[in-house]
Design a protein around this motif. Structure first.
Motif, PDB file in Angstrom:
ATOM      1  N   ARG A  12      50.682  40.310  59.590  1.00  0.00           N
ATOM      2  CA  ARG A  12      50.352  39.832  60.937  1.00  0.00           C
ATOM      3  C   ARG A  12      49.825  40.971  61.806  1.00  0.00           C
ATOM      4  O   ARG A  12      48.838  40.800  62.540  1.00  0.00           O
ATOM      5  CB  ARG A  12      51.599  39.204  61.576  1.00  0.00           C
ATOM      6  CG  ARG A  12      51.465  38.881  63.058  1.00  0.00           C
ATOM      7  CD  ARG A  12      50.373  37.853  63.328  1.00  0.00           C
ATOM      8  NE  ARG A  12      50.265  37.594  64.761  1.00  0.00           N
ATOM      9  CZ  ARG A  12      49.561  38.334  65.609  1.00  0.00           C
ATOM     10  NH1 ARG A  12      48.884  39.401  65.168  1.00  0.00           N
ATOM     11  NH2 ARG A  12      49.512  38.021  66.890  1.00  0.00           N
ATOM     12  N   GLU A  68      56.490  34.156  67.680  1.00  0.00           N
ATOM     13  CA  GLU A  68      55.997  34.638  66.395  1.00  0.00           C
ATOM     14  C   GLU A  68      56.995  35.589  65.743  1.00  0.00           C
ATOM     15  O   GLU A  68      57.228  35.536  64.532  1.00  0.00           O
ATOM     16  CB  GLU A  68      54.665  35.352  66.577  1.00  0.00           C
ATOM     17  CG  GLU A  68      53.481  34.465  66.881  1.00  0.00           C
ATOM     18  CD  GLU A  68      52.205  35.265  66.999  1.00  0.00           C
ATOM     19  OE1 GLU A  68      51.417  35.260  66.036  1.00  0.00           O
ATOM     20  OE2 GLU A  68      51.990  35.912  68.042  1.00  0.00           O
ATOM     21  N   ILE A 105      52.434  40.918  69.479  1.00  0.00           N
ATOM     22  CA  ILE A 105      52.975  39.693  68.896  1.00  0.00           C
ATOM     23  C   ILE A 105      53.951  39.077  69.893  1.00  0.00           C
ATOM     24  O   ILE A 105      54.789  39.769  70.471  1.00  0.00           O
ATOM     25  CB  ILE A 105      53.695  39.960  67.560  1.00  0.00           C
ATOM     26  CG1 ILE A 105      52.759  40.657  66.564  1.00  0.00           C
ATOM     27  CG2 ILE A 105      54.202  38.661  66.950  1.00  0.00           C
ATOM     28  CD1 ILE A 105      53.401  40.968  65.231  1.00  0.00           C
ATOM     29  N   SER A 106      53.881  37.771  70.074  1.00  0.00           N
ATOM     30  CA  SER A 106      54.745  37.077  71.032  1.00  0.00           C
ATOM     31  C   SER A 106      56.147  36.875  70.471  1.00  0.00           C
ATOM     32  O   SER A 106      56.370  36.967  69.255  1.00  0.00           O
ATOM     33  CB  SER A 106      54.140  35.725  71.385  1.00  0.00           C
ATOM     34  OG  SER A 106      54.169  34.863  70.251  1.00  0.00           O
TER      35      SER A 106
END
Length: 327
Positions: A160, A135, A131-132
Motif C-alpha cells: 500500500r 485503511e 494512509i487513513s
C-alpha cells in the motif's frame, strides 16, 4: 518479520498517562498494554494518531525500567471498562455488560508496571497522512482490535505504501533492519545527555560551516551524528558534522549520504527531483575529515546504500573526490 501499528494519542493525553514520546525517535508503553512484552528489537514500528499514518521505522533499542500506573475502574463492579462522557452526567459510565453503572468519580488504584521505551531514529520515514485510519485498521491482523499495539500485515501494508497514493519506497527500513540485526539488545534506560556540548565541540572543530553547504550562521546549524546515537549511546568527538536542518533531516533518512570511496555527496533519486538538492550530487564536503569520521561515514553508507555504489540520479552529474584529504 514482525510489524506493529502503535497508537500515538494527543501529546497531553500521553504525557498525562506518564508516557514520553517523540514520533520520529522514540515511543513508550508499559506492561499493562496488551502485547507489551512481545515487541522486539528489529521489529518494524508504524505510528498513527487515530486519524492517519504518521511514519515508520525499525526498532534499534528497547530500554526497560520500572514505574507505577494509576488505573481507573468502575466503583461498582471493579472492571476497567469505563468511558468518560463529554456532555452527559454522571461523567462516567461502565460498559461492562452486567453493570452499566454511572458515576462521577472512578475508583483509582496505583499498580507497579514495567516500562518500555523503543528508540528507532536511524531509519525513521515520515509518512504523515499517507494512509487513513480505516485503511490502517484494515491492514492489521485483527482489524477490529482496539489495542494500542496491534500486529500489522507487513507485506500488505508495504504494498500500500510503495504503490498507492504518494508512493514511497521503504528501502531505508530494509537497510536499517540488516544493520541492527543481532547488534542491539534490550537495555536499561539511556538518556541523550550532552547534546549542547556536542554541538559546541563541533562548532569549535569546524567553525560556522555546514559540511554540505558551506559557511552559514551558527543559529542555522545542527549537530548531526554520523552514527545512530540510540544504539551507540555516546557523543564521539569525531562522530559528527554540522548541518543545516533540512540536509540534516535528509542525511538521517539516508536521502543524502556520503560515498566513503570519494567522500562526495550522494543524493537519492527521489530527492534529486528537487533542483536545490540535485545540484549537491557529486559535490565534495566543505570541511576536512579524519579517519574516524570516515569510519562512521562508511557505516552510514552501509545502512542506507547497502552494497550498492552511488545511486544514479536523473541528471548526468558525476561524483568527484573531496579536496580535503582524510587525515
Amino acid at each position: 518479520m514482525t510489524a506493529w501499528l502503535m497508537y500515538l494519542g494527543t501529546e497531553a493525553k500521553r504525557v498525562g498517562e506518564g508516557y514520553d514520546d517523540n514520533p520520529s525517535t522514540h515511543y513508550s508503553w508499559d506492561s499493562r498494554v496488551p502485547n507489551a512484552s512481545h515487541v522486539r528489537v528489529g521489529d518494524t514500528i508504524v505510528l498513527w494518531d487515530g486519524e492517519a499514518l504518521l511514519g515508520l521505522s525499525v526498532i534499534e533499542d528497547i530500554a526497560t525500567g520500572s514505574g507505577t500506573k494509576d488505573l481507573s475502574s468502575c466503583p461498582t463492579c471493579g472492571k476497567a471498562d469505563i468511558a468518560e462522557r463529554k456532555t452527559m452526567t454522571p461523567k462516567y459510565r461502565c460498559w461492562n455488560g452486567h453493570c452499566k453503572a454511572e458515576f462521577d468519580t472512578p475508583a483509582l488504584e496505583t499498580v507497579p508496571v514495567t516500562t518500555y521505551r523503543a528508540r528507532y531514529e536511524a531509519g525513521w520515514i515520515d509518512l504523515r497522512g499517507h494512509i487513513s485510519a480505516p485503511e490502517l485498521r484494515a491492514l492489521c491482523e485483527e482489524p477490529k482490535s482496539q489495542n494500542a499495539l496491534r500486529r500489522l500485515r507487513w507485506d500488505d501494508f508495504r504494498t500500500r505504501v510503495e504503490t498507492g497514493k504518494n508512493a514511497t519506497p521503504l528501502d531505508v527500513a530494509d537497510n536499517t533492519r540488516k544493520v541492527i540485526a543481532g547488534g542491539h539488545k534490550t537495555r536499561t534506560v539511556r538518556v541523550r545527555n550532552g547534546q549542547a556540548a556536542f554541538r559546541a565541540s563541533l562548532l569549535e572543530q569546524f567553525g560556522e560551516i555546514c559540511a554540505f553547504l558551506g559557511p552559514m550562521p551558527a543559529a542555522a546549524l545542527e549537530a548531526a551524528h554520523l552514527y545512530s546515537y540510540a544504539g551507540n549511546g555516546k557523543h564521539h568527538t569525531y562522530g559528527g558534522l554540522l548541518l543545516r536542518r533540512d540536509v540534516h533531516r535528509l542525511f538521517d533518512l539516508g536521502q543524502i549520504a556520503i560515498d566513503p570511496n570519494t567522500m562526495a555527496l550522494d543524493i537519492a533519486p527521489s530527492t534529486r527531483a528537487y533542483p536545490d538538492y540535485d545540484k549537491l550530487h557529486g559535490q565534495p564536503l566543505t570541511v576536512p575529515l579524519t579517519k574516524t569520521h570516515q569510519k562512521w561515514i562508511s557505516e552510514h553508507w552501509a545502512m542506507h546504500r547497502g552494497a550498492m555504489s552511488a545511486i544514479p540520479g536523473p541528471s548526468s552529474s558525476t561524483s568527484t573526490a573531496s579536496p580535503h584529504a582524510v587525515a
